[in-house]
Design a protein around this motif. Structure first.
Motif, PDB file in Angstrom:
ATOM      1  N   GLY A   1       0.812  -1.213   0.000  1.00 46.81           N
ATOM      2  CA  GLY A   1       0.000   0.000   0.000  1.00 46.81           C
ATOM      3  C   GLY A   1       0.847   1.264   0.000  1.00 46.81           C
TER       4      GLY A   1
ATOM      5  N   TYR B   1       5.995   5.179   3.726  1.00 48.33           N
ATOM      6  CA  TYR B   1       6.192   5.656   2.354  1.00 48.33           C
ATOM      7  C   TYR B   1       7.395   5.019   1.645  1.00 48.33           C
ATOM      8  CZ  TYR B   1       3.021   9.469   3.721  1.00 48.33           C
ATOM      9  OH  TYR B   1       1.956  10.200   4.173  1.00 48.33           O
TER      10      TYR B   1
ATOM     11  N   GLN C   1       6.208   3.941  -1.666  1.00 46.58           N
ATOM     12  CA  GLN C   1       5.183   4.790  -2.301  1.00 46.58           C
ATOM     13  C   GLN C   1       5.571   5.112  -3.744  1.00 46.58           C
ATOM     14  OE1 GLN C   1       2.167   5.440  -2.256  1.00 46.58           O
ATOM     15  NE2 GLN C   1       1.760   7.193  -0.960  1.00 46.58           N
TER      16      GLN C   1
ATOM     17  N   TYR D   1      -4.193   6.891  -6.588  1.00 51.19           N
ATOM     18  CA  TYR D   1      -5.325   6.120  -6.049  1.00 51.19           C
ATOM     19  C   TYR D   1      -5.701   6.609  -4.645  1.00 51.19           C
ATOM     20  CZ  TYR D   1      -8.007   2.190  -4.241  1.00 51.19           C
ATOM     21  OH  TYR D   1      -8.992   1.410  -3.663  1.00 51.19           O
ATOM     22  N   GLN D   2      -4.694   6.806  -3.807  1.00 50.62           N
ATOM     23  CA  GLN D   2      -4.982   7.232  -2.434  1.00 50.62           C
ATOM     24  C   GLN D   2      -5.628   8.616  -2.401  1.00 50.62           C
ATOM     25  OE1 GLN D   2      -1.073   6.699  -0.805  1.00 50.62           O
ATOM     26  NE2 GLN D   2      -1.499   4.615  -0.122  1.00 50.62           N
ATOM     27  N   GLU D   3      -5.144   9.506  -3.248  1.00 52.34           N
ATOM     28  CA  GLU D   3      -5.754  10.833  -3.291  1.00 52.34           C
ATOM     29  C   GLU D   3      -7.204  10.754  -3.778  1.00 52.34           C
ATOM     30  OE1 GLU D   3      -4.898  13.919  -2.302  1.00 52.34           O
ATOM     31  OE2 GLU D   3      -3.213  12.964  -1.314  1.00 52.34           O
TER      32      GLU D   3
ATOM     33  N   TRP E   1      -9.247   7.967  -3.771  1.00 54.43           N
ATOM     34  CA  TRP E   1     -10.180   7.085  -3.064  1.00 54.43           C
ATOM     35  C   TRP E   1     -10.064   7.112  -1.556  1.00 54.43           C
ATOM     36  CZ3 TRP E   1     -14.341   5.830  -5.391  1.00 54.43           C
ATOM     37  CH2 TRP E   1     -14.356   5.701  -6.771  1.00 54.43           C
ATOM     38  N   THR E   2      -9.060   7.772  -1.021  1.00 49.11           N
ATOM     39  CA  THR E   2      -9.002   7.947   0.435  1.00 49.11           C
ATOM     40  C   THR E   2      -9.422   9.361   0.784  1.00 49.11           C
ATOM     41  OG1 THR E   2      -7.183   6.367   0.569  1.00 49.11           O
ATOM     42  CG2 THR E   2      -7.538   7.754   2.489  1.00 49.11           C
ATOM     43  N   ASN E   3      -8.835  10.336   0.062  1.00 46.02           N
ATOM     44  CA  ASN E   3      -9.193  11.739   0.312  1.00 46.02           C
ATOM     45  C   ASN E   3     -10.338  12.214  -0.579  1.00 46.02           C
ATOM     46  OD1 ASN E   3      -7.124  11.876   2.148  1.00 46.02           O
ATOM     47  ND2 ASN E   3      -5.636  12.596   0.658  1.00 46.02           N
ATOM     48  N   TYR E   4     -10.638  11.446  -1.622  1.00 47.05           N
ATOM     49  CA  TYR E   4     -11.675  11.781  -2.605  1.00 47.05           C
ATOM     50  C   TYR E   4     -11.359  13.073  -3.370  1.00 47.05           C
ATOM     51  CZ  TYR E   4     -14.185   8.200  -0.037  1.00 47.05           C
ATOM     52  OH  TYR E   4     -14.548   7.014   0.555  1.00 47.05           O
ATOM     53  N   THR E   5     -10.098  13.528  -3.320  1.00 44.52           N
ATOM     54  CA  THR E   5      -9.707  14.757  -4.024  1.00 44.52           C
ATOM     55  C   THR E   5      -9.339  14.411  -5.465  1.00 44.52           C
ATOM     56  OG1 THR E   5      -7.543  14.426  -3.042  1.00 44.52           O
ATOM     57  CG2 THR E   5      -8.932  16.077  -2.023  1.00 44.52           C
TER      58      THR E   5
ATOM     59  N   GLN F   1     -16.276   2.222  -3.372  1.00 42.31           N
ATOM     60  CA  GLN F   1     -15.902   2.865  -4.635  1.00 42.31           C
ATOM     61  C   GLN F   1     -16.984   2.695  -5.688  1.00 42.31           C
ATOM     62  OE1 GLN F   1     -12.111   1.134  -5.502  1.00 42.31           O
ATOM     63  NE2 GLN F   1     -11.200   1.983  -3.664  1.00 42.31           N
TER      64      GLN F   1
ATOM     65  N   VAL G   1      -0.827   0.681   7.493  1.00 41.61           N
ATOM     66  CA  VAL G   1      -1.550   1.828   6.934  1.00 41.61           C
ATOM     67  C   VAL G   1      -2.604   1.287   5.957  1.00 41.61           C
ATOM     68  CG1 VAL G   1      -1.357   3.925   5.543  1.00 41.61           C
ATOM     69  CG2 VAL G   1       0.448   3.338   7.161  1.00 41.61           C
TER      70      VAL G   1
ATOM     71  N   ASN H   1     -15.717  11.986   7.029  1.00 45.41           N
ATOM     72  CA  ASN H   1     -14.949  11.102   6.138  1.00 45.41           C
ATOM     73  C   ASN H   1     -13.663  10.701   6.858  1.00 45.41           C
ATOM     74  OD1 ASN H   1     -13.598   9.824   4.063  1.00 45.41           O
ATOM     75  ND2 ASN H   1     -13.006  11.752   3.060  1.00 45.41           N
TER      76      ASN H   1
ATOM     77  N   GLY I   1     -11.466   8.428   6.082  1.00 47.22           N
ATOM     78  CA  GLY I   1     -10.368   7.900   5.262  1.00 47.22           C
ATOM     79  C   GLY I   1      -9.043   8.614   5.470  1.00 47.22           C
ATOM     80  N   PRO I   2      -8.957   9.937   5.192  1.00 49.51           N
ATOM     81  CA  PRO I   2      -7.665  10.611   5.333  1.00 49.51           C
ATOM     82  C   PRO I   2      -7.184  10.697   6.780  1.00 49.51           C
ATOM     83  CG  PRO I   2      -9.400  12.179   4.728  1.00 49.51           C
ATOM     84  CD  PRO I   2      -9.997  10.809   4.631  1.00 49.51           C
TER      85      PRO I   2
ATOM     86  N   ARG J   1      -0.038   6.460   9.690  1.00 44.68           N
ATOM     87  CA  ARG J   1       1.289   6.893   9.231  1.00 44.68           C
ATOM     88  C   ARG J   1       2.099   7.393  10.429  1.00 44.68           C
ATOM     89  NH1 ARG J   1       1.740   6.102   4.063  1.00 44.68           N
ATOM     90  NH2 ARG J   1      -0.114   6.254   2.765  1.00 44.68           N
TER      91      ARG J   1
ATOM     92  N   LYS K   1     -11.405  18.166   3.386  1.00 43.41           N
ATOM     93  CA  LYS K   1     -11.408  16.755   2.971  1.00 43.41           C
ATOM     94  C   LYS K   1     -12.264  15.895   3.898  1.00 43.41           C
ATOM     95  CE  LYS K   1      -6.702  16.686   1.104  1.00 43.41           C
ATOM     96  NZ  LYS K   1      -5.319  16.286   1.408  1.00 43.41           N
TER      97      LYS K   1
END
Lengths: 291, 456
Positions: free
Chosen positions: A237, A242, A245, A252-254, A256-260, B97, B214, B413, B415-416, B423, B454
């Motif tokens: 992941g 990182y 990374q 993907y993380q931006e 689907w995790t942050n939805y940005t 998703q 993570v 949310n 997620g972040p 982390r 966010k």
């Protein structure tokens, strides 16, 4: 009239369906992604505003982006070079006429045929401490290294490279073998008459003859490796801390995790531009050499 | 002529585009799968067809035989409808998703998920407020209020709970007795007891396991359990309409991160250092195979007994206690999990979808599902059903006793935030930052997440 049209434009109706499908599923998403990269699009927000170059400015000051970029470069360069070297060695080995070689040629492709997800799960189990195959093997050999490899800062990234090699080297081997088998024996005989040994023959006959195949394989694998998401995502992941990374995982993380999705699109656009530059430069160099 | 040709080409192009879009749009390839279960006849019943996506039926958190039984029951209960036997793409991440993207197509009609999914779907406008349906349901009094409150955002009930649990510390009674140790009550006790087990067993068994990967949902839930203890049960965020207040402090984070540092420190560390960065796929099988003596846990571990004698023996020697507290903590606070059944706001048959939700959360079905997966039913009558008597009942009771200390997550949310928390944990356990520096980093990162929008 109809016959005349087909005679003049015979290729157009034939390639039109493909062009339309490519436009719908490749070009349109690319354009949409490019446009999104100039917005503050968020998957959860109903409104989206144009923010100009804001995402790109943020991106160039984002340390995770640069870390992921460097990792992607190292992964791509290292994996592709090692795949090529081991692929050539494998192709030379597969070319030998020894008993059982036909069976070996078939079996060797297994790692390429297994789905990436299955490969990732398999490797994750194999490097588990305690019951993992690799740790048991190392213990048997007297090496005290009972660790979760994907959880190690020092081992995770090399293991990702090994995973790429494990999957792709056989593909290189078979493809390069096909190119080698197309070389007429007379060229080797001529080289032998001229006093060339096996090593000289390899560099003067084999390597130039498989050059086009090498170019194709390297080009494809640079694109695949730089864009590869699943191997890293499914095993580490991007972690630990990182250390593995890479850009596709970051996108993907931006998204689907942050939805940005706006920011994720800007990273995706940079990746696209970089790969396009590589591709164009590579083709130019190739054409110049051919010319 | 050229214009004519161009016109024909454009018409053909548009035709093909429409054809391809009707094939691929909105994941309708799945829709076609979902609307035609293999066992059903080609003629749709009068009520139409319904789809229900959930994780446990796909990942076999409940047994395939239970799912088969469920399919038979739903066919009888909703005889006017054809309920698809395609239950979605699998894991919660994939469910989330797909649902975020394709809910507008109306498929699925009903979706199961995590508590953390509710604010995300609600913000996107993908799930229906169920107040009107629920208020007119004669069985609404059977639902525990503590399980309904977390699913309510700004007065709107977005899901019907079918499963709940609170996290406790599972421990091996035989191991503690063997080394003459008491059940840990404080974080210091936890570290010392775990280290003693590691040392006395000569590392054949490790004292403890915590998830630290993570992206691992269990790891985030464990982190927040520790947070509730240092915060005295106060939530990390307070949500008031569209305003989110971040309540965490650097000191609180430093305490939690120091705990993570300590459990991996020392020559006889509480947790196997080789397990750094590992998650729930190791935590559960590791416990039931005797690799560690303690772990934060929920009731689902019961499911590991099936067909595994060694695991059953270990679970017979296990008990559950409240999670240890830091010195000075006011109470046994822990993460409260509530799993909802939600209705797609874009469902083409909301009346049918509600009937399906009523069926899924009926006393009989809820009891059967939770007994199969080891969850605590959200209904009083389901919890009192025969399925929850005997050994399973005793097991469930140990976790049910922890529910009063359970804190439900604020509707944001996550997620972040979860990503940042873990982390920070990784920075500490890999020695990249001190707990103090990692705590400051985490505090700044969450602040940034909140201010950049966010989170909600």
């Amino acid at each position: 009239m109809k016959g005349s049209f087909l005679r003049k434009n015979g290729a157009l109706p034939l390639i039109l369906p493909t062009l339309i499908i490519m436009a719908v599923f490749t070009v349109l998403p690319l354009i949409k992604g490019f446009i999104l990269s100039f917005t503050n699009a968020n998957l959860l927000n109903k409104s989206t505003a144009y923010v100009g170059l804001e995402n790109y400015k943020k991106l160039f000051t984002d340390p995770i982006f640069w870390l992921a970029f460097v990792h992607s470069l190292i992964l791509t360069v290292t994996a592709v070079i090692l795949e090529l070297v081991f692929g050539i060695i494998l192709a030379l080995a597969l070319k030998q006429k020894v008993p059982g070689i036909k069976l070996f040629r078939s079996v060797i492709m297994a790692s390429w045929v297994i789905p990436v997800a299955a490969t990732a799960v398999m490797f994750t189990f194999m490097v588990e401490p305690g019951y993992g195959y690799y740790n048991i093997l190392l213990k048997f050999l007297g090496v005290k290294a009972n660790t979760f490899w994907f959880g190690s800062l020092n081992l995770a990234f090399p293991l990702i490279i090994i995973l790429h090699l494990w999957r792709n080297v056989p593909f290189y081997g078979i493809a390069l073998l096909a190119a080698m088998q197309a070389i007429p024996d007379t060229q080797y005989e001529a080289a032998e008459i001229d006093g060339a040994g096996p090593i000289r023959s390899f560099f003067t006959v084999t390597l130039p003859s498989i050059r086009n195949m090498i170019i194709v394989m390297v080009t494809i694998h640079v694109l695949w490796t730089f864009n590869n998401f699943d191997m890293v995502y499914l095993t580490t992941g991007g972690g630990p801390v990182y250390s593995t990374q890479v850009l596709p995982v970051y996108v993907y993380q931006e998204a689907w995790t942050n939805y940005t999705t706006g920011y994720a699109s800007s990273i995706g656009t940079i990746m696209f531009v970089l790969l396009m530059f590589y591709f164009i430069a590579y083709i130019r160099v190739y054409q110049q050499q051919e010319g | 002529m050229n214009k004519k040709r161009l016109f024909v080409a454009v018409i053909a192009a548009i035709g093909i585009m429409f054809a391809t879009q009707s094939i691929f749009a909105g994941g309708s390839s799945e829709k076609s799968t979902t609307s035609k279960p293999a066992s059903s006849s080609s003629k749709a019943p009068a009520g139409g067809s319904l789809t229900f996506w959930n994780m446990p039926f796909v990942t076999q958190e409940v047994s395939p035989s239970y799912v088969k039984n469920w399919e038979g029951n739903v066919k009888k209960a909703l005889s006017n409808y054809r309920v698809s036997n395609f239950f979605g793409p699998g894991g919660y991440a994939q469910l989330r998703q797909k649902f975020l993207i394709q809910a507008q197509t109306g498929t699925p009609d009903v979706i199961e998920g995590l508590l953390e999914d509710v604010p995300v779907y609600a913000q996107k406008g993908n799930i229906e407020s169920l107040n009107a349906y629920f208020d007119s349901w004669s069985e609404k009094g059977q639902f525990e209020e503590s399980t309904l409150a977390p699913l309510t955002i700004n007065g709107k009930l977005y899901g019907i709970p079918y499963n709940t649990n609170a996290r406790g510390l599972i421990y091996r009674t035989d191991v503690l007795a063997k080394y003459n140790l008491s059940v840990p009550k404080t974080w210091n006790d936890l570290i010392n007891v775990a280290r003693t087990i590691t040392k006395n067993s000569k590392k054949k068994m490790w004292g403890l396991f915590l998830c630290t990967k993570v992206g691992d949902p269990r790891a985030a839930q464990e982190f927040i359990s520790w947070y509730y203890q240092v915060s005295g049960g106060k939530k990390l965020f307070t949500v008031n309409g569209s305003d989110v207040t971040f309540n965490g402090t650097v000191d609180q984070f430093e305490k939690i991160l120091s705990l993570y540092k300590e459990v991996f420190s020392g020559s006889d560390s509480a947790i196997d250092p080789a397990e750094r960065g590992n998650g729930w796929p190791s935590e559960d099988p590791g416990y039931v195979s005797g690799k560690w003596a303690m772990a934060p846990m929920g009731p689902w571990l019961w499911g590991r007994r099936k067909g595994n004698t060694a695991a059953a023996q270990i679970l017979d020697k296990s008990k559950v206690a409240p999670l240890p507290m830091p010195v000075g903590s006011a109470g046994h606070y822990t993460y409260l999990e509530v799993k909802p059944i939600m209705m797609n706001a874009h469902s083409k048959d909301k009346a049918g979808a509600w009937k399906l939700i009523q069926f899924i959360t009926s006393a009989k079905e809820m009891a059967g599902w939770d007994a199969s997966s080891g969850g605590i039913p959200a209904r009083k009558d389901a919890l009192n059903s025969p399925e929850f008597q005997g050994p399973l009942g005793s097991w469930i009771k140990m976790f049910a006793d922890l529910i009063p200390g359970g804190i439900a997550q604020a509707p944001v949310n996550w997620g972040p935030v979860a990503d940042a928390e873990l982390r920070a944990v990784n920075y500490v356990i890999y020695g990249q930052k001190s707990p103090k520096d990692a705590a400051q980093w985490l505090y700044d990162t969450i602040n940034d997440i909140v201010t950049s929008g966010k989170i909600l």
